[in-house]
Design a protein around this motif. Structure first.
Motif: not given
Ligand SMILES: C[S@@+](CC[C@H](N)C(=O)[O-])C[C@H]1O[C@@H](n2cnc3c(N)ncnc32)[C@H](O)[C@@H]1O
Lengths: 290, 122
Positions: A101, A104-108, B8-10, B12, B116, B122
């Motif tokens: 989503d 919720q921010g892209l998380g990169l 690249m992913l972290s 969240n 998700l 969040v």
């Protein structure tokens, strides 16, 4: 039919049936391809033939990703609808897909992405689909994370269908607050059908942000959709610059006016608050002293 | 999901300070050939977190990458080939990504990580 955004949350609206219908419509395939090609052009990537790492936000079934693949780029696609992503898997798109989503921010990691496009998706953030949803907070999370993950000087191009001016203003304001510079490019502004708005955002020092291209107005291939006007219709509206002081954007007019104040006071009274009576002095400007 | 994306992913999740790298758990993966492009690899190299890439590659049984790497290695065709393979040709199909700080698991199904978050994350 009301807009999809008013019917159901995206992950419900884009169910299996809708996802298939969407992706098998040759009209939609063609339109999305054309918009994506234009968005990629507006990204203005260096013309050196080197593939880049790009994002497709709200990638759906991968129609918009095709333009990036065709131009040799690698991409990561974000979408909130499992059904749309299932169709993307079936179509064997080349990008990597994430069920996520954007609100919720892209998380990169910071600074790793060379550019981002989003085709017909970001307007979804303006709707509160759950009680916990606050559009402004979700836009903030989205743009904040987008700004951070982009390399300095990189751009994001968002084509979207805002329902009204308030929405476009809210989206743009959130983007500017996140640190982006840029503005809106409108192609075919005089054609109700072909008109498309692209938010072109740049990341980094203002010098890198000066560039804003013209919208398209006359172009043979587009005339299938818009042939009412063939004159020069180029128009670029709205130039926003990060270096402009932020306060100016808020206090641009002379305050809200008497009618607004009276309305607010009435609302507060209805809530049971103690509010001073309305007099001829209500909402008058204070004299400048000192 | 390819290791390029994993790199690249972290995570969240609310409150997590260092969500990188996500621990990779892979139960199935496939290899697909991708056209070799040295320019892409050279332009990506500075952005790659090498230990995370080498670690993830090892998890799926590809141990050919050196533990550390520096830009001078980009001269070597052999190094580039291995870098290319690890970065772009291995697709994790089933498994999970695990947040290094909170332990939150993000399942990977049909090659798609489910990132998700629940409302309270969040
Ligand atoms: C009109 S479709 C466009 C899909 C694709 N970009 C294309 O051009 O064909 C809009 C997409 O945005 C996705 N979307 C809506 N809200 C989203 C959100 N909050 N996060 C991620 N994707 C979202 C929907 O699931 C849908 O697939």
């Amino acid at each position: 039919m009301p807009r999809p955004e008013l019917q159901a949350p995206p992950e419900i609206f884009y169910n299996d049936t809708e996802a298939r219908k969407y992706t098998t419509s040759s009209r939609i395939v063609e339109i999305q391809a054309r918009i994506s090609e234009r968005a990629l052009e507006l990204l203005n990537l260096p013309d050196d033939g080197v593939p880049r790492l790009l994002l497709d936000i709200g990638c759906g079934s991968g129609l918009s990703g095709e333009a990036m693949t065709e131009n040799g780029h690698h991409w990561i696609g974000y979408d909130i609808s499992q059904s749309m992503l299932n169709v993307a898997v079936e179509r064997e798109v080349d990008g990597d897909l994430l069920l996520a989503d954007m609100g919720q921010g892209l998380g990169l990691r910071p600074g790793v992405i060379d550019g981002a496009i989003s085709i017909s998706a970001v307007q979804w953030l303006c709707y509160a689909d759950k009680s916990s949803h606050e559009p402004r907070m979700r836009l903030k999370a989205f743009f904040g994370s987008l700004y951070r993950c982009l390399a300095r000087g990189a751009r994001a191009v968002l084509q979207l269908y805002a329902e009204n001016m308030d929405q476009s203003t809210m989206i743009l304001t959130c983007a500017m607050r996140a640190g982006f510079g840029g503005g809106v490019v409108v192609d075919w502004p005089h054609s109700s059908k072909a008109k498309k708005a692209y938010i072109v955002l740049t990341c980094g020092p203002p010098s890198a942000q000066a560039w804003l291209p013209k919208g398209k107005g006359e172009d043979g291939e587009m005339c299938t959709d818009s042939d009412e006007d063939s004159d020069d219709e180029n128009e670029t509206v709205g130039m926003y610059d990060r270096s402009r002081p932020r306060k100016k954007m808020k206090v641009n007019k002379k305050g809200r006016g008497r009618a607004w104040v009276l309305k607010k006071k009435e609302q507060m009274r209805k809530k049971g608050n103690v509010v001073p009576p309305d007099t001829k002095y209500t909402a008058r400007k204070r004299k400048a002293r000192f | 999901m390819r290791l390029l994306t994993h790199n690249m992913l972290s995570s969240n999740v609310k409150g997590v300070v260092n969500g990188f790298p996500l621990r990779l758990e892979a139960s199935s993966w496939v290899e697909k050939e991708v056209e070799f492009n040295a320019d892409f690899l050279r332009s990506m190299f500075p952005k790659i977190d090498w230990p995370a890439l080498a670690g993830a590659a090892q998890k799926i049984g590809y141990a050919a990458l050196p533990d550390t790497a520096d830009a001078t290695m980009l001269e070597s065709e052999d190094f580039l080939k291995k870098f290319h393979h690890a970065l772009l040709e291995i697709h994790v199909e089933e498994g999970a990504l695990v947040c290094p700080e909170s332990g939150r698991r993000f399942p990977i199904n049909k090659g798609i990580p489910n990132m998700l978050l629940n409302e309270d994350e969040v």
